[in-house]
Write a protein that holds these residues in place. Structure first.
Motif, short mmCIF file in Angstrom:
data_model
loop_
_atom_site.label_atom_id
_atom_site.label_comp_id
_atom_site.label_asym_id
_atom_site.label_seq_id
_atom_site.Cartn_x
_atom_site.Cartn_y
_atom_site.Cartn_z
N LEU A 108 0.82 -1.21 0.00
CA LEU A 108 0.00 0.00 0.00
C LEU A 108 0.86 1.26 0.00
O LEU A 108 0.46 2.28 -0.57
N THR A 109 2.02 1.19 0.61
CA THR A 109 2.89 2.37 0.71
C THR A 109 4.12 2.27 -0.19
O THR A 109 5.03 3.09 -0.09
N ASP A 110 4.13 1.27 -1.07
CA ASP A 110 5.28 1.04 -1.95
C ASP A 110 4.90 1.46 -3.37
O ASP A 110 4.13 0.77 -4.05
N SER A 111 5.45 2.58 -3.83
CA SER A 111 5.06 3.10 -5.15
C SER A 111 5.46 2.17 -6.29
O SER A 111 4.88 2.23 -7.38
N THR A 112 6.41 1.29 -6.05
CA THR A 112 6.86 0.39 -7.12
C THR A 112 5.85 -0.73 -7.39
O THR A 112 5.98 -1.42 -8.40
N THR A 113 4.89 -0.90 -6.50
CA THR A 113 3.89 -1.96 -6.69
C THR A 113 2.58 -1.42 -7.24
O THR A 113 1.58 -2.14 -7.27
N PHE A 114 2.58 -0.16 -7.69
CA PHE A 114 1.37 0.39 -8.27
C PHE A 114 0.93 -0.47 -9.45
O PHE A 114 1.72 -0.81 -10.32
N GLY A 115 -0.35 -0.83 -9.47
CA GLY A 115 -0.87 -1.72 -10.50
C GLY A 115 -0.74 -3.19 -10.13
O GLY A 115 -1.27 -4.06 -10.82
N TRP A 116 -0.04 -3.47 -9.04
CA TRP A 116 0.15 -4.84 -8.58
C TRP A 116 -0.25 -4.98 -7.12
O TRP A 116 0.35 -5.68 -6.33
N ARG A 117 -1.31 -4.29 -6.78
CA ARG A 117 -1.93 -4.44 -5.46
C ARG A 117 -3.42 -4.22 -5.61
O ARG A 117 -3.86 -3.53 -6.53
N GLY A 118 -4.19 -4.83 -4.71
CA GLY A 118 -5.64 -4.75 -4.83
C GLY A 118 -6.29 -4.38 -3.52
O GLY A 118 -5.73 -3.65 -2.69
N LEU A 119 -7.48 -4.92 -3.31
CA LEU A 119 -8.26 -4.62 -2.11
C LEU A 119 -7.58 -5.08 -0.84
O LEU A 119 -6.85 -6.07 -0.83
N ASP A 120 -7.88 -4.39 0.24
CA ASP A 120 -7.58 -4.92 1.57
C ASP A 120 -8.43 -6.19 1.72
O ASP A 120 -9.66 -6.13 1.58
#
Length: 225
Positions: free
Chosen positions: A16-28
């Motif tokens: 959630l706080t890692d900008s490098t994983t944008f597009g590779w994270r979803g819902l809580d």
């Protein structure tokens, strides 16, 4: 239906706080059960995109109706190096049994990655398919490819050797349309069902390539020309 996304939910807080994983994270994952509850109250099914076995388990626990994608259907970042942690995509026999107990539909979408996967990644995908098959899970045919149709997925699944030709035809022509349209009488030639079917040039159980040799198409009793 309502489409939801879990992507590496076991790492939700970190991503959630890692900008490098944008597009590779979803819902809580803690939010998904609430979505399912409200969707079901509105008479809507819930389908969940998953990437990992942890996502698969969270989706089951939340009570979703359908899981889109086999865990490991693509490597993280869409590069083969993303398979560095293959074990996080592996299902267990208990996962498969729980999917069967809950009557969850699982959509495959593995043909594209099977064309590029190395032996280890391919083995992981085949093992996941085999576990679902052996547990009697309702596995249906779907493709995540935008430039082709479900036939490519069927032939990709066939190449794994996990499913017999009879099983593949049942998945493709019966289980899949019923999963898409649960309120309609489809996927059968019984009296009273919708007369939507294909006429092939030959028996696909004799020569599976006959599925591509379509002679006539009927839609709700009307011959399509």
């Amino acid at each position: 239906f309502i489409k939801t996304y879990l992507l590496y939910s076991e790492e939700y807080a970190r991503r959630l706080t890692d900008s490098t994983t944008f597009g590779w994270r979803g819902l809580d994952p803690a939010v998904l059960p609430l979505i399912v509850q409200r969707a079901h109250a509105a008479n809507r099914r819930v389908s969940t995109h998953v990437e990992t076995a942890a996502d698969f388990r969270s989706a089951l626990a939340a009570g979703v109706d359908e899981i889109n994608h086999l865990p490991g259907f693509r490597p993280e970042g869409n590069v083969l190096a993303g398979y560095a942690k293959l074990d996080r995509h592996r299902l267990t026999a208990a996962d498969a049994r729980e999917a069967r107990r809950r009557n969850v539909v699982v959509v495959t979408t593995v043909s594209e990655v099977l064309e590029i996967a190395d032996a280890r990644a391919r083995s992981m995908i085949v093992d996941n398919l085999r576990l679902l098959r052996d547990a009697g899970v309702n596995v249906v045919v779907g493709s995540d490819r935008y430039n082709t149709n479900s036939a490519t997925e069927v032939f990709g699944l066939r190449a794994t050797g996990v499913f017999s030709d009879t099983a593949l035809l049942r998945m493709w022509s019966m289980a899949t349309p019923r999963a898409i349209f649960p309120g309609r009488r489809v996927g059968s030639l019984d009296a009273g069902h919708e007369a939507s079917f294909l006429v092939l040039a030959g028996n696909p159980l004799t020569d599976f390539e006959n599925v591509r040799r379509i002679q006539m198409r009927f839609k709700e009793g009307v011959l399509l020309r």
